[in-house]
Design a protein around this motif. Structure first.
Motif, PDB file in Angstrom:
ATOM      1  N   LEU A 138       0.653  -1.329   0.049  1.00 43.82           N
ATOM      2  CA  LEU A 138      -0.099  -0.042   0.125  1.00 43.82           C
ATOM      3  C   LEU A 138       0.906   1.136   0.047  1.00 43.82           C
ATOM      4  O   LEU A 138       0.606   2.218  -0.612  1.00 43.82           O
ATOM      5  N   VAL A 139       1.853   1.157   0.782  1.00 43.03           N
ATOM      6  CA  VAL A 139       2.754   2.467   0.844  1.00 43.03           C
ATOM      7  C   VAL A 139       3.474   2.640  -0.721  1.00 43.03           C
ATOM      8  O   VAL A 139       3.590   3.806  -1.132  1.00 43.03           O
ATOM      9  N   THR A 140       3.866   1.590  -1.318  1.00 39.65           N
ATOM     10  CA  THR A 140       4.389   1.609  -2.593  1.00 39.65           C
ATOM     11  C   THR A 140       3.476   2.114  -3.597  1.00 39.65           C
ATOM     12  O   THR A 140       3.795   3.180  -4.422  1.00 39.65           O
ATOM     13  N   LEU A 141       2.166   1.546  -3.563  1.00 35.73           N
ATOM     14  CA  LEU A 141       1.262   1.998  -4.430  1.00 35.73           C
ATOM     15  C   LEU A 141       0.840   3.745  -4.173  1.00 35.73           C
ATOM     16  O   LEU A 141       0.812   4.282  -5.053  1.00 35.73           O
ATOM     17  N   SER A 142       1.037   3.933  -3.018  1.00 33.22           N
ATOM     18  CA  SER A 142       0.646   5.452  -2.541  1.00 33.22           C
ATOM     19  C   SER A 142       1.556   6.271  -3.255  1.00 33.22           C
ATOM     20  O   SER A 142       1.393   7.369  -3.772  1.00 33.22           O
ATOM     21  N   ALA A 143       2.799   5.591  -3.128  1.00 37.02           N
ATOM     22  CA  ALA A 143       3.947   6.570  -3.694  1.00 37.02           C
ATOM     23  C   ALA A 143       4.003   6.674  -5.007  1.00 37.02           C
ATOM     24  O   ALA A 143       3.938   7.997  -5.442  1.00 37.02           O
ATOM     25  N   HIS A 144       3.540   5.911  -5.857  1.00 38.18           N
ATOM     26  CA  HIS A 144       3.297   5.927  -7.199  1.00 38.18           C
ATOM     27  C   HIS A 144       1.981   6.688  -7.588  1.00 38.18           C
ATOM     28  O   HIS A 144       2.047   7.584  -8.790  1.00 38.18           O
TER      29      HIS A 144
END
Length: 241
Positions: free
Chosen positions: A14-20
């Protein structure tokens, strides 16, 4: 224990998706600001503002967004990391050159603001960091025990430089937002807030416990030094294979 590990993995995703998603949002706002409110982009133009507009585009989208690119898995090849950061470095150098070019055509002094000082220091340190990584971890590469000792310092320096880039961007936006119309000021302010959220997501993805392989029979909560050493082992093992 397995349930907690799964929770960590989902959180990192979720953190990685949020960053993108934040990367896309920041890029969109920057393009709207420069193309709609600032008149567009140009390397040569009678409208000198168009020349300057290339600077924030390359520095925010090219340097910070690409330089802060995060991977969903820590085992991403080091070569990918090097290539992305090389692209970011080239964009940053070119972006700085466009700022100097704008100052030249407008007969403005160089290096007289905190933003410019921070920016030049950041670019220089980023370049040194990239060369250090290339010769230490890629070609010819030092021996693994020494790389393991160097990796925490490389990680720490990388985060410091990334935070310097964020600070430089924020001071630059403040510098450009003086006396803007309300709608344009809102775009600039939201861009600054989203850049901060992007930096938070990148930082969290770097220190997230799920980057480490779980220790059997032990608590998954670990100290930051253990985390950095563990990340170094994961990356170096992946690269050696």
């Amino acid at each position: 224990m397995a349930g907690r590990g799964s929770s960590f993995r989902i959180t990192l995703t979720l953190v990685t998706l949020s960053a993108h998603l934040l990367l896309i949002a920041v890029t969109t706002l920057v393009l709207v600001w420069l193309l709609h409110f600032r008149g567009g982009l140009a390397f040569k133009s009678d409208n000198k503002e168009k020349i300057f507009n290339v600077h924030p585009l390359l520095m925010i989208v090219g340097f910070i967004m690409i330089g802060g690119e995060v991977q969903g898995k820590r085992r991403a090849p080091i070569l990918v990391h090097l290539i992305l950061h090389f692209i970011a470095l080239v964009a940053g150098i070119f972006g700085v050159c466009m700022a100097f070019r704008y100052h030249h055509v407008e007969s403005m002094p160089d290096m007289y603001t905190l933003h410019s000082w921070l920016g030049l220091c950041t670019i220089c340190l980023f370049g040194l960091q990239w060369m250090f990584a290339f010769f230490s971890f890629w070609y010819p590469g030092v021996k693994k025990p020494r790389r393991r000792r160097l990796m925490p310092w490389h990680w720490f320096a990388g985060m410091v430089i990334f935070l310097m880039a964020i600070l430089t961007a924020e001071t630059g936006l403040v510098q450009r937002s003086t006396y803007l119309r309300r709608q344009e000021a809102l775009i600039v302010n939201f861009t600054g807030l989203l850049i901060l959220l992007f930096a938070t997501a990148v930082g969290l993805s770097v220190i997230h416990p799920s980057c480490l392989p779980p220790k059997s029979g032990s608590d998954p909560v670990i100290s930051f030094p253990e985390l950095v050493i563990g990340l170094a082992d994961v990356v170096l093992t992946s690269n050696d294979s």
